[in-house]
Scaffold this active site. Structure first.
Site, short mmCIF file in Angstrom:
data_model
loop_
_atom_site.label_atom_id
_atom_site.label_comp_id
_atom_site.label_asym_id
_atom_site.label_seq_id
_atom_site.Cartn_x
_atom_site.Cartn_y
_atom_site.Cartn_z
N GLU A 79 -1.93 -0.76 -8.90
CA GLU A 79 -3.33 -0.60 -8.68
C GLU A 79 -3.88 0.71 -8.37
O GLU A 79 -3.44 1.48 -7.83
CB GLU A 79 -3.99 -1.62 -7.62
CG GLU A 79 -5.28 -2.09 -7.61
CD GLU A 79 -5.66 -2.99 -6.47
OE1 GLU A 79 -6.29 -2.65 -5.62
OE2 GLU A 79 -5.03 -4.08 -6.83
N ASP A 112 -0.32 -0.77 -4.45
CA ASP A 112 -1.61 -0.03 -4.60
C ASP A 112 -1.98 1.05 -4.01
O ASP A 112 -1.52 1.40 -2.94
CB ASP A 112 -2.63 -0.99 -3.62
CG ASP A 112 -3.87 -0.66 -3.80
OD1 ASP A 112 -4.39 0.16 -4.63
OD2 ASP A 112 -4.92 -1.49 -3.12
N ASP A 138 -9.33 -1.96 -9.93
CA ASP A 138 -10.03 -2.28 -8.90
C ASP A 138 -11.14 -1.57 -8.41
O ASP A 138 -12.36 -1.77 -8.57
CB ASP A 138 -8.91 -2.48 -7.46
CG ASP A 138 -9.66 -3.00 -6.40
OD1 ASP A 138 -10.84 -3.52 -6.24
OD2 ASP A 138 -9.10 -3.01 -5.04
N GLN A 167 -10.98 -8.40 0.28
CA GLN A 167 -11.58 -7.30 0.93
C GLN A 167 -11.10 -7.44 2.49
O GLN A 167 -12.07 -7.13 3.19
CB GLN A 167 -12.95 -6.96 0.58
CG GLN A 167 -13.18 -5.43 0.91
CD GLN A 167 -12.81 -4.77 -0.38
OE1 GLN A 167 -13.20 -4.50 -1.37
NE2 GLN A 167 -12.06 -3.74 0.17
N LYS A 199 -13.45 -9.20 -6.98
CA LYS A 199 -13.30 -9.58 -5.46
C LYS A 199 -14.59 -10.25 -5.37
O LYS A 199 -15.63 -9.62 -5.53
CB LYS A 199 -12.99 -8.48 -4.59
CG LYS A 199 -11.83 -7.57 -4.74
CD LYS A 199 -11.73 -6.26 -3.68
CE LYS A 199 -10.15 -5.85 -3.87
NZ LYS A 199 -9.91 -4.65 -2.97
N LYS A 226 0.95 -1.26 0.00
CA LYS A 226 0.12 0.09 0.11
C LYS A 226 0.69 1.34 0.02
O LYS A 226 1.79 1.20 0.82
CB LYS A 226 -0.94 -0.05 1.31
CG LYS A 226 -1.89 -1.09 1.35
CD LYS A 226 -2.98 -1.01 0.23
CE LYS A 226 -4.11 -1.75 0.51
NZ LYS A 226 -5.03 -1.66 -0.51
#
Length: 362
Positions: A218, A192, A243, A295, A267, A164
């Site tokens: 992402e 991401d 996403d 998630q 997802k 992240k």
């Protein structure tokens, strides 16, 4: 033989502790898995279950809203034959948004349908790729904490990290360099960004990520900036994962039309099996690669995501190792990984532990 019909739909909120906090995007963070067990009971006593993972900052859902929307849909579902998928989907899709509630309801219906036929979800959904590469979501934290968590999950069998990023670009690159030094080429890294870059900063940021050895990124730009995202993708600096821009099949159709991405992240937590299968096929038909994301799913959600991950259209590592972030789980057996892979057929004996459900229900 008469067909079993839906007799009851219910949501059971529960809370599982995490090992530390998961932080992402500009402000979001998660300190516990406050999810909902969705349970569909048929009139022959068959029960299907799934996990709803409400995320207020992403979908606007809470555990309370998931329970409420299931209660809202329950009267229209009662009495419907479990094998009438068209009718069940009409009811499920009669409400807008509520992604994780509708996704979990879809999976619970699939589970009940398989069970009433004397089958299992694994037998129904298992695709050709029985072994799936896994990734771990490495949240934003002080660099030393991120490196320590990475070392822990790599020791547990993970060989791909989804890092992240987005709050401090210089710091992000420093963390990525530290991860690369620690693991070399043994561990694949991708980022991401959670929509935190701008059209002006994204080209240089993606170039730096590529030079640091990341394989893709992402959602670098805000979803609403459609033309900017299409322009960034056209530059082909670094493969882009879709996403947040592809919550639904309709979203995917738009993104394919504007050609904004290279890899689709489906997802099960929000798409269920019905839409997830359609979206993977549609994306693959347009030459896009596929992955299955998490998630922040606990064990039950991971089982379901793993089944979709075995489909032929899935080409990338899938986010199936969030269970390593849990301090406890609802499953009867732990999910384990070996040298970067999950052997999905080994999950056939992983079931809900009723005592654990009672322990953690709210």
């Amino acid at each position: 033989m008469s067909v079993a019909r839906v007799a009851r739909v219910e949501g059971i909120p529960y809370r599982l502790p995490l090992r530390g906090t998961l932080a992402w995007g500009a402000h979001s963070q998660l300190s516990a898995a406050e999810h909902v067990l969705v349970r569909v009971t048929l009139d022959d006593g068959t029960v299907g279950v799934a996990e709803a993972t409400p995320r207020p900052t992403i979908y606007g859902e809470t555990p309370g809203s998931v329970v409420a929307i299931l209660r809202h849909l329950d009267p229209a579902l009662l009495g419907l034959p479990i094998d009438d998928e068209a009718a069940l989907n009409r009811v499920r899709n009669s409400v807008a948004n509520n992604h994780t509630a509708r996704g979990a309801l879809d999976m619970a219906l699939w589970d009940a349908r398989a069970r009433t036929r004397g089958e299992t979800l694994l037998g129904t959904l298992l695709g050709p790729n029985h072994r799936v590469r896994v990734s771990f979501i490495l949240g934003i934290a002080p660099p030393a904490e991120m490196l320590a968590e990475a070392e822990r999950v790599v020791a547990a069998g993970v060989r791909c990290l989804k890092v992240k990023v987005g709050r401090d670009h210089a710091r992000d690159l420093a963390v990525i360099r530290e991860l690369r030094r620690a693991f070399g080429d043994v561990v694949e890294l991708y980022a991401d960004s959670n929509e935190t870059l701008t059209a002006e900063t994204a080209p240089a940021a993606l170039t730096a990520m590529r030079e640091a050895g990341l394989t893709c990124v992402e959602e670098p730009l805000p979803v609403r900036e459609l033309r900017a995202r299409a322009d960034l993708h056209a530059r082909a600096i670094l493969p882009i994962v879709a996403d947040d821009s592809c919550f639904t099949p309709a979203d995917l159709a738009r993104e394919l039309s504007f050609d904004t991405f290279d890899i689709l992240n489906v997802k099960t937590a929000r798409n269920g099996f019905t839409d997830g299968l359609v979206m993977l096929r549609e994306a693959a038909g347009r030459g896009k690669r596929g992955m299955v994301g998490s998630q922040a799913s606990t064990g039950l959600g991971t089982l379901h995501a793993a089944l979709l991950s075995t489909r032929a259209e899935v080409t990338e590592p899938c986010e199936l190792s969030f269970v390593l972030k849990l301090a406890d789980d609802l499953l009867s057996l732990p999910i384990t990984f070996r040298d970067g892979w999950l052997d999905v057929p080994t999950l056939r004996d992983h079931t809900l532990d009723a005592a654990q459900v009672e322990r953690y229900r709210l």
